[in-house]
Design an enzyme around this catalytic site. Structure first.
Site, PDB file in Angstrom:
ATOM      1  N   GLU A  50       0.865  -1.175   0.000  1.00 17.83           N
ATOM      2  CA  GLU A  50       0.000   0.000   0.000  1.00 17.83           C
ATOM      3  C   GLU A  50       0.902   1.225   0.000  1.00 17.83           C
ATOM      4  OE1 GLU A  50      -2.824   0.049   3.168  1.00 17.83           O
ATOM      5  OE2 GLU A  50      -3.975  -1.643   2.381  1.00 17.83           O
ATOM      6  N   ASP A  61      -6.391   9.389   9.577  1.00 20.22           N
ATOM      7  CA  ASP A  61      -5.081   8.894   9.995  1.00 20.22           C
ATOM      8  C   ASP A  61      -4.713   9.354  11.397  1.00 20.22           C
ATOM      9  OD1 ASP A  61      -4.554   7.547   7.601  1.00 20.22           O
ATOM     10  OD2 ASP A  61      -3.906   9.401   6.643  1.00 20.22           O
TER      11      ASP A  61
END
Length: 279
Positions: A50, A61
């Site tokens: 990723e 995040d």
């Protein structure tokens, strides 16, 4: 390219083990170091990569990945350079699937059609765009699928039976099960709850289900991999990068090797995970 992703999962199924899916931030802390990290990942045992697209407002995040994005942006990383990172990686590795992960805003500014064309040219296999729900599939998901790029959806503990079919409708490649609500970098979830969630999702799809959020060690990877088709590790890798840097955020001679060492350990976990499932 959907074929590369399908081939990798078929190989792993034949081996009887889950995928180790490793996330890192493109351009963190600089282009050359992140390319070195990317090349080291499959050598250390990563099955799928990723590739994080740095963004100035990464709402999903946690602090570690936010800081990684800030370091990358400070170092001059752009979406174009992140695509170039994949293209440079492809010069020596045509087998490892690459999934770009991030937010829609940089793609929108870049231009959807241009982005997809450049992603194909760079050897990108899939996209995870965390702020594009199924209701916005026409924006990027459908165009990506038409060009042969997997569009990977997130499912969470709050994705109920009514919502799940809509989430899965245009999903391809694999389903990313976010094992707890909140931001990245959270604690490891209850393995029994993860197992039940994976089983529930599999009642609705033939796609592999990869589980992320909270996996930091080989033992974590072994436990979660006992019920999932893949284990996603991100924050632990980003933290490994951060702790290897100088006080002013520069790479050291140990940065790439530090990440490789961590990933090798995680790989031992996923490669023994099916032993847990069989016991």
């Amino acid at each position: 390219m959907t074929a590369r992703m399908d081939k990798r999962f078929a190989e792993l199924k034949a081996e009887g083990r889950p995928a180790l899916v490793t996330y890192f931030m493109g351009g963190d802390p600089d282009y050359d170091t992140s390319l070195g990290i990317m090349k080291a990942l499959p050598e250390a045992g990563s099955d799928i990569i990723e590739l994080g697209m740095p963004f100035s407002d990464p709402m999903a995040d946690g602090p570690a990945i936010q800081l990684a994005g800030q370091r990358a942006l400070k170092g001059g990383q752009t979406l174009k350079k992140t695509l170039q990172l994949a293209a440079d990686f492809r010069k020596t590795d045509d087998a490892t699937p690459i999934v770009m992960m991030g937010y829609y805003n940089p793609i929108y500014i870049y231009g959807v059609e241009k982005f997809l064309d450049d992603a194909i040219a760079a050897g990108i296999d899939g996209l995870i765009v965390v702020d594009l729900p199924p209701e916005m599939d026409d924006e990027l998901c459908i165009p990506a699928i038409r060009k042969g790029i997997n569009f990977i959806r997130l499912a969470t503990p709050t994705t109920d039976e009514k919502r799940l079919p809509k989430v899965l409708k245009n999903t391809s490649g694999f389903v990313y099960y976010v094992s707890m609500n909140g931001i990245t970098g959270s604690a490891l979830p209850d393995p029994s709850l993860v197992s039940g969630a994976v089983e529930r999702i599999k009642q609705h799809t033939q796609l592999p289900v990869c589980v992320g959020f909270g996996v930091k060690t080989a033992e974590h990877a072994k436990v979660i991999g006992g019920s999932a088709d893949g284990v996603v590790v991100g924050t632990a890798i980003v933290n490994q990068v951060a702790t290897s840097l100088t006080s002013d955020g520069k790479a050291t001679a140990d940065t790439v090797q530090a990440v490789a060492t961590l990933v090798r350990g995680l790989s031992t976990g996923t490669r023994s995970a099916r032993l847990v499932a069989a016991e």
